[in-house]
Motif scaffolding. Sequence first.
Motif, PDB file in Angstrom:
ATOM      1  N   GLN A   3       0.854  -1.187   0.000  1.00 19.46           N
ATOM      2  CA  GLN A   3       0.000   0.000   0.000  1.00 19.46           C
ATOM      3  C   GLN A   3       0.886   1.233   0.000  1.00 19.46           C
ATOM      4  O   GLN A   3       1.855   1.310   0.769  1.00 19.46           O
TER       5      GLN A   3
ATOM      6  N   GLY B  51      -2.811  12.883   9.184  1.00 15.62           N
ATOM      7  CA  GLY B  51      -2.776  11.435   9.128  1.00 15.62           C
ATOM      8  C   GLY B  51      -2.379  10.938   7.750  1.00 15.62           C
ATOM      9  O   GLY B  51      -2.058  11.727   6.855  1.00 15.62           O
ATOM     10  N   LEU B  52      -2.393   9.614   7.579  1.00 14.36           N
ATOM     11  CA  LEU B  52      -2.025   9.007   6.298  1.00 14.36           C
ATOM     12  C   LEU B  52      -3.274   8.795   5.440  1.00 14.36           C
ATOM     13  O   LEU B  52      -4.305   8.347   5.938  1.00 14.36           O
TER      14      LEU B  52
ATOM     15  N   LEU C  96      -3.338   0.543  -3.629  1.00 15.46           N
ATOM     16  CA  LEU C  96      -3.069  -0.763  -3.045  1.00 15.46           C
ATOM     17  C   LEU C  96      -2.829  -1.726  -4.192  1.00 15.46           C
ATOM     18  O   LEU C  96      -3.648  -1.813  -5.121  1.00 15.46           O
TER      19      LEU C  96
ATOM     20  N   PHE D 230      -5.608  -0.050  15.492  1.00 17.85           N
ATOM     21  CA  PHE D 230      -4.180   0.077  15.750  1.00 17.85           C
ATOM     22  C   PHE D 230      -3.855   1.453  16.331  1.00 17.85           C
ATOM     23  O   PHE D 230      -4.491   2.450  15.973  1.00 17.85           O
TER      24      PHE D 230
ATOM     25  N   TYR E 258      -0.355   3.892  16.611  1.00 14.97           N
ATOM     26  CA  TYR E 258       1.026   4.125  16.251  1.00 14.97           C
ATOM     27  C   TYR E 258       1.474   5.456  16.857  1.00 14.97           C
ATOM     28  O   TYR E 258       0.668   6.347  17.100  1.00 14.97           O
TER      29      TYR E 258
ATOM     30  N   GLN F  94       4.497   8.452  15.769  1.00 11.19           N
ATOM     31  CA  GLN F  94       5.365   8.821  14.659  1.00 11.19           C
ATOM     32  C   GLN F  94       6.300   9.935  15.104  1.00 11.19           C
ATOM     33  O   GLN F  94       5.847  10.988  15.567  1.00 11.19           O
TER      34      GLN F  94
ATOM     35  N   LEU G 102       6.921   5.397  11.572  1.00  8.90           N
ATOM     36  CA  LEU G 102       5.756   4.911  12.308  1.00  8.90           C
ATOM     37  C   LEU G 102       6.149   3.707  13.152  1.00  8.90           C
ATOM     38  O   LEU G 102       6.764   2.771  12.645  1.00  8.90           O
TER      39      LEU G 102
ATOM     40  N   LEU H 249       4.502   0.847  15.888  1.00 10.70           N
ATOM     41  CA  LEU H 249       3.249   0.279  16.377  1.00 10.70           C
ATOM     42  C   LEU H 249       3.308   0.123  17.897  1.00 10.70           C
ATOM     43  O   LEU H 249       4.225  -0.514  18.437  1.00 10.70           O
TER      44      LEU H 249
ATOM     45  N   MET I 139       3.492  12.473  17.667  1.00 10.94           N
ATOM     46  CA  MET I 139       2.240  12.401  16.911  1.00 10.94           C
ATOM     47  C   MET I 139       1.697  10.983  17.073  1.00 10.94           C
ATOM     48  O   MET I 139       2.433  10.004  16.830  1.00 10.94           O
TER      49      MET I 139
ATOM     50  N   LEU J 197      -1.149   8.223  15.918  1.00 13.34           N
ATOM     51  CA  LEU J 197      -2.038   7.912  14.812  1.00 13.34           C
ATOM     52  C   LEU J 197      -2.797   6.634  15.090  1.00 13.34           C
ATOM     53  O   LEU J 197      -2.220   5.628  15.483  1.00 13.34           O
TER      54      LEU J 197
ATOM     55  N   GLU K  19      -6.776  -3.539   3.578  1.00 16.76           N
ATOM     56  CA  GLU K  19      -6.390  -2.133   3.464  1.00 16.76           C
ATOM     57  C   GLU K  19      -6.592  -1.450   4.802  1.00 16.76           C
ATOM     58  O   GLU K  19      -7.579  -1.715   5.504  1.00 16.76           O
ATOM     59  N   GLN K  20      -5.678  -0.579   5.135  1.00 16.82           N
ATOM     60  CA  GLN K  20      -5.718   0.091   6.435  1.00 16.82           C
ATOM     61  C   GLN K  20      -6.062   1.565   6.239  1.00 16.82           C
ATOM     62  O   GLN K  20      -5.594   2.202   5.289  1.00 16.82           O
TER      63      GLN K  20
ATOM     64  N   PHE L 209      -6.457   5.454   8.190  1.00 22.00           N
ATOM     65  CA  PHE L 209      -5.908   6.205   9.304  1.00 22.00           C
ATOM     66  C   PHE L 209      -6.782   7.390   9.711  1.00 22.00           C
ATOM     67  O   PHE L 209      -7.479   7.985   8.888  1.00 22.00           O
ATOM     68  N   GLY L 210      -6.689   7.746  10.974  1.00 22.39           N
ATOM     69  CA  GLY L 210      -7.290   8.964  11.478  1.00 22.39           C
ATOM     70  C   GLY L 210      -6.376  10.161  11.241  1.00 22.39           C
ATOM     71  O   GLY L 210      -5.269  10.012  10.718  1.00 22.39           O
ATOM     72  N   PRO L 211      -6.814  11.362  11.632  1.00 25.70           N
ATOM     73  CA  PRO L 211      -6.056  12.579  11.352  1.00 25.70           C
ATOM     74  C   PRO L 211      -4.856  12.795  12.257  1.00 25.70           C
ATOM     75  O   PRO L 211      -4.029  13.668  11.983  1.00 25.70           O
ATOM     76  N   GLY L 212      -4.745  12.030  13.333  1.00 27.36           N
ATOM     77  CA  GLY L 212      -3.604  12.166  14.227  1.00 27.36           C
ATOM     78  C   GLY L 212      -3.873  13.096  15.398  1.00 27.36           C
ATOM     79  O   GLY L 212      -4.688  14.023  15.313  1.00 27.36           O
TER      80      GLY L 212
END
Lengths: 111, 115
Positions: free
Chosen positions: A34, A43-44, A49, B33, B35, B37, B43, B45, B88, B90, B103-104, B106-109
């Motif tokens: 990905q 964020g990411l 993918l 999850f 993380y 950063q 990143l 975990l 930061m 995440l 597929e993963q 993410f939030g805005p952090g």
Amino acid sequence: KQEVTQIPAALSVPEGENLVLNCSFTDSAIYNLQWFRQDPGKGLTSLLLIQSSQREQTSGRLNASLDKSSGRSTLYIAASQPGDSATYLCAVHPGNTPLVFGKGTRLSVIA
Amino acid sequence: DVKVTQSSRYLVKRTGEKVFLECVQDMDHENMFWYRQDPGLGLRLIYFSYDVKMKEKGDIPEGYSVSREKKERFSLILESASTNQTSMYLCASSPPTSGATYEQYFGPGTRLTVT
């Protein structure tokens, strides 16, 4: 243990240039790869993918390729724009464990 | 669209305080999850969870704990915040499938500063 490397760590290009970002991984036994984009302080965001059975994926000006046997992926950005400036991260999915991330390439596109 | 939200974008806490970071996802994902950063380290975990009330240690769990009482919510807890936890944070979620379409998201952090 799976390791993901992204080279270069930073890249600066003039607007309009086509460019390639590289990602390599040590264990070819992956389910997918990905590519993410991260803007400063955010964020990411998932860009593309590629499943392990695929060779490439395209989205607009972005094209990602995967060569599983050699442990490499590239992200091609066509006709770069200042808005493409961000950090790009790749991550591989080993299957039974969480994603393994590279440290990213910080891209600056100069107008 | 998948939405992962985090309770705060910026947080400033004092050394020794107990800190709660909340993450909520709206796609009924099994996996969540946390993380952190940091510049030059990428990143890392901290903890992850494959289901309600389940948790697994990641690469750097020391100084952290987590709680997953409901499927949509995954909380990260700093029992006694220290300055080296300035970072930061995440949150991410993913569906349960462990396959090629995994597929993963993410939030805005949350940018946490511990003084």
